[in-house]
Scaffold this active site. Sequence first.
Site, PDB file in Angstrom:
ATOM      1  N   SER A   2      38.579  40.478  45.700  1.00 13.96           N
ATOM      2  CA  SER A   2      39.000  38.946  46.148  1.00 13.96           C
ATOM      3  C   SER A   2      40.296  38.405  45.502  1.00 13.96           C
ATOM      4  O   SER A   2      40.526  38.802  44.368  1.00 13.96           O
ATOM      5  CB  SER A   2      37.837  37.987  46.081  1.00 13.96           C
ATOM      6  N   GLU A  17      40.677  35.548  44.608  1.00 14.66           N
ATOM      7  CA  GLU A  17      40.187  34.557  43.857  1.00 14.66           C
ATOM      8  C   GLU A  17      40.285  34.934  42.241  1.00 14.66           C
ATOM      9  O   GLU A  17      40.388  34.325  41.084  1.00 14.66           O
ATOM     10  CB  GLU A  17      39.052  34.010  44.099  1.00 14.66           C
ATOM     11  N   TYR A  28      32.340  32.838  40.551  1.00 18.14           N
ATOM     12  CA  TYR A  28      32.384  33.897  41.722  1.00 18.14           C
ATOM     13  C   TYR A  28      33.500  34.951  41.556  1.00 18.14           C
ATOM     14  O   TYR A  28      33.243  36.082  41.399  1.00 18.14           O
ATOM     15  CB  TYR A  28      32.805  33.224  42.998  1.00 18.14           C
TER      16      TYR A  28
END
Length: 337
Positions: free
Chosen positions: A131, A133, A154
């Site tokens: 990801s 992120e 996460y």
Amino acid sequence: MAKTALITGVTGQDGSYLAELLLDKGYTVHGLIRRSSSFNTERIDHIYQGPEEPERSFVLHHADLTDGVALVNLLRDIQPDEVYNLGAQSHVRVSFDAPLYTGDVTGLGTIRLLEAVRASGIQTRIYQASSSEMFGASPPPQNEKTPFHPRSPYSVAKVYAYWATVNYREAYDMFAVNGILFNHESPRRGETFVTRKITRGVARIKAGLQDRLHLGNLDAIRDWGYAPEYVDAMWRMLQCDTPDDYVVATGEGVSVRQFLEFAFEHAGLDWAEHVRYDPKYERPSEVDALIGDASKAEELLGWKPEVKSRELARIMVDADIRLLSDQLTGAAVRVDR
């Protein structure tokens, strides 16, 4: 001979589009689903094939990324040519409320799957859904060489899963790749994710069912692409001669505020009349800007995005308006098999 693939997270946005793509290419697709007392297969109902059907090309199995033994047994039974690990607790804000669960499923779940592949002795190719992120506080544009600076449980779990994938590739000579996908959306996006929350809100406001839409940080900048295009990039990564890691992105940075403007404008509405700030939707630590550089994917995979954020907002608004209309008229009633 037709290839066989296993998809974890097959009931999600990406899993459903990937299953469609692989079925269209002639694959036999096996999907991993979690046991639930309520129906949770809405995104794949249209391609579902019952156990009574002969020579099924789409088969669902009850298993979980928290159960390593079940994963080993399933892999030995299926002997897939390709494994796509899309399963995760994928909501960033929720990961602050459930950090241990997020770490167990999103982080440790990946290494359970990698270890299951090793322990089962099968020869397969593995795609790990990494990801954007993971980049967190690292300034844009971000590419494969940008340092990770995760800003949520996460993204911390995703960094663990990323390096676990690299480690198993190097230690056991596995064909294992990381697709570092930036935000990608569609009408199948979960209703609690900000883009879908916006487009669903637009449809409901236009229909007179609600008047206000409450959101958090409107200044966060994201690189939003179209999910069906991104699953094609996943597939391309596993068709290469050698495994590698790739950023998948549009290269266009758009703020939540701009996406609001695109969505409300398309429906003939003024977002400022309806949107209200609510601090409860803020993250404890925010990621200001994620904008990807997918030059490597374009050069080596031949992959290039077509849909950008304004067109994406239009697609999603139109879909949510149609869906709400069908629900109000009774046309969108689930008919079970």
